[in-house]
Every structure is written in structure tokens, then in C-alpha cells.
Design an enzyme around this catalytic site. Structure first.
Site, PDB file in Angstrom:
ATOM      1  N   ASP A  89      38.317  51.480  43.657  1.00 24.86           N
ATOM      2  CA  ASP A  89      38.348  51.536  45.110  1.00 24.86           C
ATOM      3  C   ASP A  89      39.147  52.778  45.482  1.00 24.86           C
ATOM      4  O   ASP A  89      39.966  53.259  44.702  1.00 24.86           O
ATOM      5  CB  ASP A  89      39.007  50.268  45.669  1.00 24.86           C
ATOM      6  CG  ASP A  89      38.754  50.131  47.173  1.00 24.86           C
ATOM      7  OD1 ASP A  89      39.181  49.144  47.751  1.00 24.86           O
ATOM      8  OD2 ASP A  89      38.128  51.055  47.752  1.00 24.86           O
ATOM      9  N   ASP A 264      33.632  41.885  44.404  1.00 23.81           N
ATOM     10  CA  ASP A 264      34.922  41.867  43.702  1.00 23.81           C
ATOM     11  C   ASP A 264      35.854  40.968  44.490  1.00 23.81           C
ATOM     12  O   ASP A 264      35.777  40.926  45.731  1.00 23.81           O
ATOM     13  CB  ASP A 264      35.520  43.279  43.605  1.00 23.81           C
ATOM     14  CG  ASP A 264      36.339  43.622  44.837  1.00 23.81           C
ATOM     15  OD1 ASP A 264      35.739  44.093  45.818  1.00 23.81           O
ATOM     16  OD2 ASP A 264      37.568  43.387  44.816  1.00 23.81           O
ATOM     17  N   CYS A 302      31.823  22.735  30.789  1.00 20.30           N
ATOM     18  CA  CYS A 302      32.167  24.130  30.501  1.00 20.30           C
ATOM     19  C   CYS A 302      32.454  24.279  29.017  1.00 20.30           C
ATOM     20  O   CYS A 302      33.125  23.435  28.427  1.00 20.30           O
ATOM     21  CB  CYS A 302      33.406  24.520  31.319  1.00 20.30           C
ATOM     22  SG  CYS A 302      33.961  26.216  31.021  1.00 20.30           S
ATOM     23  N   CYS A 304      34.023  27.033  27.707  1.00 19.01           N
ATOM     24  CA  CYS A 304      34.957  28.154  27.515  1.00 19.01           C
ATOM     25  C   CYS A 304      36.041  27.736  26.523  1.00 19.01           C
ATOM     26  O   CYS A 304      36.210  26.550  26.216  1.00 19.01           O
ATOM     27  CB  CYS A 304      35.570  28.557  28.858  1.00 19.01           C
ATOM     28  SG  CYS A 304      36.979  27.586  29.382  1.00 19.01           S
ATOM     29  N   CYS A 307      38.340  24.883  27.837  1.00 22.43           N
ATOM     30  CA  CYS A 307      37.746  23.553  27.924  1.00 22.43           C
ATOM     31  C   CYS A 307      37.412  22.983  26.552  1.00 22.43           C
ATOM     32  O   CYS A 307      37.377  21.764  26.383  1.00 22.43           O
ATOM     33  CB  CYS A 307      36.486  23.608  28.791  1.00 22.43           C
ATOM     34  SG  CYS A 307      36.912  23.971  30.503  1.00 22.43           S
ATOM     35  N   HIS A 333      39.402  30.202  32.002  1.00 20.90           N
ATOM     36  CA  HIS A 333      38.421  29.242  32.529  1.00 20.90           C
ATOM     37  C   HIS A 333      37.818  29.718  33.844  1.00 20.90           C
ATOM     38  O   HIS A 333      36.599  29.742  34.041  1.00 20.90           O
ATOM     39  CB  HIS A 333      39.040  27.860  32.728  1.00 20.90           C
ATOM     40  CG  HIS A 333      38.103  26.967  33.486  1.00 20.90           C
ATOM     41  ND1 HIS A 333      36.990  26.379  32.906  1.00 20.90           N
ATOM     42  CD2 HIS A 333      38.059  26.645  34.808  1.00 20.90           C
ATOM     43  CE1 HIS A 333      36.311  25.716  33.827  1.00 20.90           C
ATOM     44  NE2 HIS A 333      36.934  25.865  34.991  1.00 20.90           N
TER      45      HIS A 333
HETATM   46  C1  LIG Z   1      39.925  40.751  50.211  1.00 21.78           C
HETATM   47  N1  LIG Z   1      39.147  41.324  51.293  1.00 21.78           N
HETATM   48  C2  LIG Z   1      38.840  42.630  51.294  1.00 21.78           C
HETATM   49  N2  LIG Z   1      39.104  43.500  50.289  1.00 21.78           N
HETATM   50  C3  LIG Z   1      38.659  44.703  50.730  1.00 21.78           C
HETATM   51  C4  LIG Z   1      38.713  45.951  50.111  1.00 21.78           C
HETATM   52  C5  LIG Z   1      39.322  46.070  48.719  1.00 21.78           C
HETATM   53  C6  LIG Z   1      38.317  45.607  47.683  1.00 21.78           C
HETATM   54  N3  LIG Z   1      39.009  45.205  46.457  1.00 21.78           N
HETATM   55  C7  LIG Z   1      39.691  46.297  45.746  1.00 21.78           C
HETATM   56  C8  LIG Z   1      41.059  45.874  45.162  1.00 21.78           C
HETATM   57  C9  LIG Z   1      42.085  45.570  46.263  1.00 21.78           C
HETATM   58  C10 LIG Z   1      43.436  45.211  45.652  1.00 21.78           C
HETATM   59  C11 LIG Z   1      43.294  43.975  44.771  1.00 21.78           C
HETATM   60  C12 LIG Z   1      42.267  44.253  43.678  1.00 21.78           C
HETATM   61  C13 LIG Z   1      42.752  45.398  42.794  1.00 21.78           C
HETATM   62  C14 LIG Z   1      42.924  46.629  43.660  1.00 21.78           C
HETATM   63  C15 LIG Z   1      43.951  46.349  44.764  1.00 21.78           C
HETATM   64  C16 LIG Z   1      41.603  47.023  44.297  1.00 21.78           C
HETATM   65  C17 LIG Z   1      40.927  44.622  44.299  1.00 21.78           C
HETATM   66  C18 LIG Z   1      38.236  47.084  50.836  1.00 21.78           C
HETATM   67  N4  LIG Z   1      38.307  48.335  50.263  1.00 21.78           N
HETATM   68  C19 LIG Z   1      37.928  49.408  50.997  1.00 21.78           C
HETATM   69  N5  LIG Z   1      38.021  50.640  50.476  1.00 21.78           N
HETATM   70  N6  LIG Z   1      37.424  49.302  52.275  1.00 21.78           N
HETATM   71  C20 LIG Z   1      37.276  48.091  52.874  1.00 21.78           C
HETATM   72  O1  LIG Z   1      36.816  48.027  54.027  1.00 21.78           O
HETATM   73  C21 LIG Z   1      37.707  46.907  52.140  1.00 21.78           C
HETATM   74  C22 LIG Z   1      37.627  45.640  52.730  1.00 21.78           C
HETATM   75  C23 LIG Z   1      38.118  44.539  52.018  1.00 21.78           C
HETATM   76  N7  LIG Z   1      38.233  43.232  52.347  1.00 21.78           N
HETATM   77 ZN   LIG Z   2      36.209  26.105  30.980  1.00 20.99          ZN
END
Ligand SMILES: CNc1nc2c(CCNC[C@]34C[C@H]5C[C@H](C[C@H](C5)C3)C4)c3nc(N)[nH]c(=O)c3cc2[nH]1
Ligand SMILES: [Zn+2]
Length: 370
Positions: A89, A264, A302, A304, A307, A333
Site C-alpha cells: 500500500d 486485504d 477443519c 488445519c 484443529c 486456524h
Molecule cells: C480497514 N479499512 C481500510 N483499510 C484501507 C486502506 C489500507 C489497506 N490495507 C493496507 C494495510 C493497512 C495497515 C494494516 C495492514 C498492514 C499495513 C498497515 C497496510 C494493511 C486504504 N489504503 C489506501 N491507500 N487508500 C484507501 O482509501 C484505503 C482505505 C481503507 N479502508
Molecule cells: Zn482449523
């Protein structure tokens, strides 16, 4: 990167994303690794469970140990010992959710590190430069993840900035790309007409895939569902669609039904560490006293490692003792459950029975079994 749709069932797609580091079967779930690790798991365990791609984080790695350091050490795949595809990201979301003292200007975003308070300034070009240095396979443009709630005027202004940043990120990427991919991000809050404008703007710039951003940020479920239903089908059909930060498996079913391919979310890993486990009978909280002398496996359906080898009583005991093994067994799990769920969902789309699959799972997932 090549995207091949194998089967469609309504708007749902069963497809392949081919990258230089391997193939990703979609709909795909991407376990998240914040500091270069999917917490409590080794990369071999992630691969063995069946995941093909993991998500890593530009913001954290840029701040610590630094993207130039990772590059000097041979890049992120060598550094974290994961040799399959990695999506990073751009850091936009984390800057808003983690950093303090941030200032957004037309040039970029200024923020103070949540680690040592040092001042930083990230531009759309810098965000791509960092991801290139890390060696990411799929990169995200720098965007402003508009918080919820936000006035329509603010969202509209932010859209212009995000479209300009997307263009700048893409131009920089085009000058430096070698066999990687870059995705654009569609913002627009909960306003469908702004979302439609955002799709047009971002598609005009042209990307290898398109993400729906700005959702799962506290907006009401019905707003998120409406935006997904109305906007996902407008995103280029022949490119992967990525719904960022989602999610709960009920939300995944709704999104896949409307054509989303990639997800994700921290839910399976974070919930595992808090003792909330997903089973074929519904969600359970392992710390409940009812499991104190329960000699049965966590989930009879499951197979895994957890389990097959441990009982609910032991998993509860480990959790009560806050043992490290508790985090590991619970994470194994939950990640296995998510991976199997996505495998079954891909198969259901391939067999043209996605609707049956969705009905069958909706009432399981609603069940908050203790
Ligand atoms: C939960 N809701 C949500 N997430 C969002 C993310 C992050 C996606 N996950 C990456 C991430 C974010 C954190 C936690 C883990 C590892 C690392 C730091 C990268 C996943 C988003 N990232 C960007 N660039 N733009 C968004 O609009 C956006 C909207 C979201 N709405
Ligand atoms: Zn399991």
C-alpha cells in the site's frame, strides 16, 4: 502483469493474475504483514496454508528500517524471505491513521513519524520511489483516504487532488517501471456521483488494476454496500478490482457478487490474537469458560494443524496464559479458514453456483456461536 478471467457467474469472476513472481487465483485474500511479517507466522507457513500473495507496508518499512536499507539488503522479498508476489500500500492510509501532525498540500503529505516524531514529506512520486526501492510487485498510488464522515465539498476537493496525485504517481512509475504493476485508487466517499467521476478520472490515466478506497472507514454498512454495488461494475472489467481493507467474510461475499477480485484485512490475524476464531459453526471466543474442559477440536470440519492436534480446552488455556503459542495456533486456524473459504468461493464461481455458496454461508457467518 496479465489478468485472465476464467469464469463469470453474474458479476462474480474467477480469474488469474500472472506476475513475474507467480500466479494469483482470484477472488484472492491477501494476508497483511505490517513490519514485513504476517504476525506470528513464518512465510513458509503462509505459503503452506495456501496463500499466493501477501501485503506489505510502505509507511512502516520507509520509517523503519528505511527503503534504501531494504534495497541495499537485496529488496523486500529477500529481506522478509517471501518470494511470491507482494502488494504494497502507498502509505496514504497509514499516514492518516497512524502518524500525527499531518498536513496535506497539493504537493504531498507532511507528517510526523509515530515512532520517533521525525518530520517527513511524501509526494506521489516519492511514494512510488519507495515501493520501487522495496521491490514490490504491485504498487498503489499515493491517495488521500477520505475519512468518514466528510462533507461532499471536501470529498469533491479531495478527488481533484487524488486524481492529480494518481497521474503524478503513474508518470513517475512509467519512467522507472520494470515488470511491476501499479494500481489506481477510486475515492469519492459515500457519494455515488463523485465515485463515478473518480472512476472516469482515474481510468483516463490508466492503470494495471483499480482499487476501491475510502471504504471500511466507519461508514454505515448500507453505504459501503451501495457504493460497491453501484461502482464496482463501472471499474474496467478487464483489470483486477481490489477492495481495500475488507474484510469481514459477509462483506467479501457482497463484494465478490459485484465483481471485486482482491481483498486485504487484518480481521483473521488480529481477531486470532484476541481469541476470536472463525469456525464452520460460526464465530467463537475461545476464552469463554464453557471451553475449559472441552476436549473437542476447535472446528471438526477443519483440517488445519491447530484443529488436527489441539483441543478447545488447550487453546483456551494457552490464551488465558497469554502464551505466544496461543497467537500462533489461533492465527494458523483463522488464516486457514479464510484461505479455504476463498478456495471454495473460487470453485463455486467456476461451477456457476456462487448464489448457492453465498446463501449457504450467509447464515453460518451471521451465527455468533458464543
Ligand atoms: C480497514 N479499512 C481500510 N483499510 C484501507 C486502506 C489500507 C489497506 N490495507 C493496507 C494495510 C493497512 C495497515 C494494516 C495492514 C498492514 C499495513 C498497515 C497496510 C494493511 C486504504 N489504503 C489506501 N491507500 N487508500 C484507501 O482509501 C484505503 C482505505 C481503507 N479502508
Ligand atoms: Zn482449523
Amino acid at each position: 502483469m496479465r489478468f485472465k478471467i476464467l469464469r463469470k457467474d453474474g458479476f462474480a469472476r474467477n480469474a488469474l493474475i500472472e506476475t513475474k513472481r507467480g500466479v494469483i487465483h482470484t477472488p484472492a485474500f491477501m494476508p497483511v504483514g505490517t513490519n514485513g511479517t504476517v504476525k506470528a507466522m513464518t512465510p513458509e507457513e503462509i505459503r503452506e496454508i495456501g496463500y499466493e500473495i501477501i501485503l506489505s507496508n510502505t509507511y512502516h518499512l520507509y520509517l523503519r528500517p528505511g527503503h534504501e536499507t531494504v534495497k541495499k539488503l537485496g529488496g523486500i522479498h529477500k529481506f522478509i524471505n517471501w518470494h511470491g508476489p507482494i502488494l504494497t500500500d502507498s502509505g496514504g492510509f497509514q499516514i492518516y491513521s497512524l502518524a500525527s501532525l499531518r498536513k496535506i498540500t497539493s504537493q504531498g503529505v507532511e507528517f510526523r513519524s509515530h515512532i520517533d516524531g521525525s518530520l517527513h514529506f511524501i509526494t506521489p512520486e516519492k511514494a512510488i520511489e519507495i515501493q520501487l526501492a522495496l521491490g514490490s510487485d504491485i504498487m498503489m498510488v499515493l491517495d488521500e483516504c477520505v475519512p468518514y464522515p466528510a462533507e461532499k465539498e471536501y470529498v469533491e476537493k479531495s478527488l481533484k487532488l487524488t486524481a492529480d496525485w494518481a497521474k503524478r504517481s503513474k508518470d513517475y512509475f512509467e519512467k522507472h517501471r520494470n515488470d511491476q504493476a501499479v494500481f489506481g485508487i477510486i475515492q469519492g466517499g459515500i457519494y455515488d456521483e463523485l465515485r463515478q467521476k473518480a472512476v472516469e478520472e482515474i481510468v483516463k490515466t490508466g492503470f494495471d488494476g483499480y482499487a476501491l478506497g475510502g471504504l471500511s472507514v466507519g461508514e454505515p454498512k448500507e453505504d459501503m454496500y451501495r457504493v460497491i454495488k453501484n461502482i464496482a461494475p463501472l471499474m474496467p472489467e478487464e483489470k483486477p478490482r481490489y477492495l481495500m481493507g475488507v474484510g469481514d467474510l459477509m462483506d467479501v461475499l457482497h463484494a465478490v457478487e459485484h465483481g471485486i477480485d482482491m481483498f486485504d484485512c487484518v480481521i483473521p490475524t488480529r481477531n486470532a490474537r484476541n481469541g476470536t476464531l472463525f469456525t464452520s459453526q460460526g464465530r467463537i471466543s475461545i476464552k469463554r469458560s464453557e471451553f475449559k474442559e472441552d476436549n473437542s477440536p476447535l472446528d471438526p470440519d477443519c483440517d488445519c494443524y491447530t484443529c488436527r492436534n489441539y483441543t478447545k480446552a488447550f487453546l483456551r488455556h494457552l490464551y488465558m496464559c497469554r502464551e505466544i503459542l496461543s497467537m500462533r495456533l489461533n492465527t494458523i486456524h483463522n488464516l486457514y479458514f479464510y484461505c479455504r473459504f476463498f478456495e471454495k468461493m473460487r470453485q463455486a464461481i467456476a461451477d456457476g453456483r456462487f448464489q448457492d455458496f453465498k446463501k449457504e454461508w450467509m447464515h453460518v457467518l451471521e451465527k455468533n456461536f458464543s
